[in-house]
Design an enzyme around this catalytic site. Structure first.
Site, PDB file in Angstrom:
ATOM      1  N   GLY A 104       0.812  -1.217   0.000  1.00 28.60           N
ATOM      2  CA  GLY A 104       0.000   0.000   0.000  1.00 28.60           C
ATOM      3  C   GLY A 104       0.837   1.255   0.000  1.00 28.60           C
ATOM      4  N   LYS A 105       0.135   2.360   0.249  1.00 32.49           N
ATOM      5  CA  LYS A 105       0.767   3.666   0.247  1.00 32.49           C
ATOM      6  C   LYS A 105       1.732   3.807   1.414  1.00 32.49           C
ATOM      7  CE  LYS A 105      -1.861   7.088   0.740  1.00 32.49           C
ATOM      8  NZ  LYS A 105      -3.122   7.632   0.977  1.00 32.49           N
ATOM      9  N   GLU A 106       1.317   3.308   2.556  1.00 34.73           N
ATOM     10  CA  GLU A 106       2.087   3.556   3.769  1.00 34.73           C
ATOM     11  C   GLU A 106       2.748   2.309   4.332  1.00 34.73           C
ATOM     12  OE1 GLU A 106       1.145   7.125   5.780  1.00 34.73           O
ATOM     13  OE2 GLU A 106       1.803   7.175   3.705  1.00 34.73           O
ATOM     14  N   LYS A 123       4.433  -6.400   8.789  1.00 36.23           N
ATOM     15  CA  LYS A 123       4.069  -5.092   8.236  1.00 36.23           C
ATOM     16  C   LYS A 123       5.292  -4.173   8.281  1.00 36.23           C
ATOM     17  CE  LYS A 123       0.786  -1.265   8.676  1.00 36.23           C
ATOM     18  NZ  LYS A 123      -0.412  -0.741   9.325  1.00 36.23           N
ATOM     19  N   GLU A 195     -11.246  -7.428   4.226  1.00 31.51           N
ATOM     20  CA  GLU A 195     -11.685  -6.092   4.593  1.00 31.51           C
ATOM     21  C   GLU A 195     -13.200  -6.001   4.393  1.00 31.51           C
ATOM     22  OE1 GLU A 195      -9.228  -6.823   2.576  1.00 31.51           O
ATOM     23  OE2 GLU A 195      -7.542  -5.445   2.774  1.00 31.51           O
ATOM     24  N   ASP A 229      -7.957   6.460  11.698  1.00 31.74           N
ATOM     25  CA  ASP A 229      -8.098   6.147  10.262  1.00 31.74           C
ATOM     26  C   ASP A 229      -9.066   4.969  10.111  1.00 31.74           C
ATOM     27  OD1 ASP A 229      -7.686   6.312   7.508  1.00 31.74           O
ATOM     28  OD2 ASP A 229      -5.903   5.042   7.548  1.00 31.74           O
ATOM     29  N   ASN A 234     -10.062  -0.915   7.096  1.00 30.33           N
ATOM     30  CA  ASN A 234      -9.260  -1.250   8.273  1.00 30.33           C
ATOM     31  C   ASN A 234     -10.016  -2.093   9.291  1.00 30.33           C
ATOM     32  OD1 ASN A 234      -6.887  -0.158   7.362  1.00 30.33           O
ATOM     33  ND2 ASN A 234      -7.343   1.898   8.132  1.00 30.33           N
TER      34      ASN A 234
END
Ligand SMILES: Nc1ncnc2c1ncn2[C@@H]1O[C@H](COP(=O)(O)OP(=O)(O)O)[C@@H](O)[C@H]1O
Ligand SMILES: [Mg+2]
Length: 298
Positions: A104-106, A123, A195, A229, A234
């Site tokens: 992902g982005k982060e 992660k 998800e 978030d 999530n």
């Protein structure tokens, strides 16, 4: 940048290479580029051995170098991945790394296996990756400082997420079990689910919504924490309707100014998802009252 690059490099590294990388990393807390004599001293390796290792690490594209005013070296994010993985392997947490769950982005999230063959989730935090374009050769001191602070930011984010999970898991909130944290890598338990956003069907959406809100309520009232978030990406849901709330590096505490606004946004995200997808209608203020503990029922 995928973890595959890091894994390819990792498989080619020997003990001495890790010693050199760790020495460079340590030096970077006080130098933008760690000098060779420092590397030799900290690694305990002979200067000749150090030069050989530096050439190898350079070929594997794990380090950056500078000539002037003094020869020095810095590790890049691939080396940082390797050091974190190595530490997990050395401490008996991790045996193997499997497929990507998400890039992902982060963060990059991968499946892993413990020495006891238990499924793990790895992660790797990559905060602000989109705004920070890593170049092979960092030209200026400023870029190098940015680079160091980027690795540092990723480490802080990992520590922060690990801390939240530790607090919440102890309170038996439905979050992944935190197993280990090193540098920018956290190892957590695997939850067999998808998800909410990608879940085809839920048998009883109202009761799932209530489950989520009651977890958020416990997080708020028992740990004084707000996710920050929270949304349908999530929250994971298993085939038998169990939930797991993930992705905590940006959590905030109640004493943070404007914290209630973050809570409102979190709750609004979840409510509007349930309204949109399942036509379950719950009033926002009512939900906030429940989550903050001012009313005991939804
Ligand atoms: N404990 C876990 N068990 C199973 N899958 C997970 C777990 N943690 C993360 N994932 C998967 O990885 C994805 C990204 O993880 P997340 O923590 O949300 O990071 P990001 O900040 O990149 O969104 C999730 O959407 C989910 O598919
Ligand atoms: Mg996420």
């Amino acid at each position: 940048m995928s973890l595959r690059l890091s894994l390819n490099a990792y498989n080619r590294l020997e003990d001495e290479d890790f010693k050199v990388l760790a020495a460079i990393e340590l030096g970077m807390s006080s130098h933008a580029f760690t000098p060779v004599d420092y590397i030799a001293r900290v690694s305990g390796l002979h200067e000749k051995e150090v030069s050989y290792r530096l050439r190898k690490l350079n070929k594997l594209k794990l380090i950056l170098s500078r000539r002037l005013p003094r020869v020095g070296f810095a590790i890049n994010s691939i080396a940082y991945d390797c050091l974190a993985i190595r530490s997990m392997v050395k401490s008996g947490i991790l045996k193997a790394i499997g497929d990507a769950l998400a890039e992902g982005k982060e963060s990059d999230v991968y499946l892993g296996l413990s020495p006891e063959d238990i499924k793990l989730v790895l992660k790797f935090l990559r905060i602000g990756r989109t705004s920070f374009r890593q170049t092979r050769r960092l030209r200026s001191y400023v870029e190098q400082r940015d680079h160091i602070s980027w690795l540092y930011q990723c480490r802080l984010a990992a520590n922060k997420e690990y801390e939240a999970l530790s607090i919440l898991y102890k309170l038996r909130v439905r979050v992944p079990k935190p197993i280990a944290c090193n540098r920018h890598l956290i190892v957590i338990s695997f939850f067999d689910g998808v998800e909410l956003a990608f879940c085809k069907e839920i048998e009883d959406p109202s009761s799932i919504l209530l489950d989520i809100l009651s977890e958020v309520r416990r997080v708020y009232t028992e740990a004084s924490i707000i996710h920050g978030d929270l949304n349908e990406y999530n929250v994971l849901i298993s085939s038998d309707g169990d939930i797991c709330i993930i992705d905590w590096p940006q959590y905030i505490t109640l004493d943070h100014p404007g914290s209630i606004e973050y809570l409102r946004r979190d709750i609004r995200n979840i409510l509007s998802f349930f309204k949109r997808k399942y036509d379950v209608d719950v009033d926002l203020d009512r939900a906030i009252g429940y989550v903050t503990g001012s009313s005991s029922m939804l």
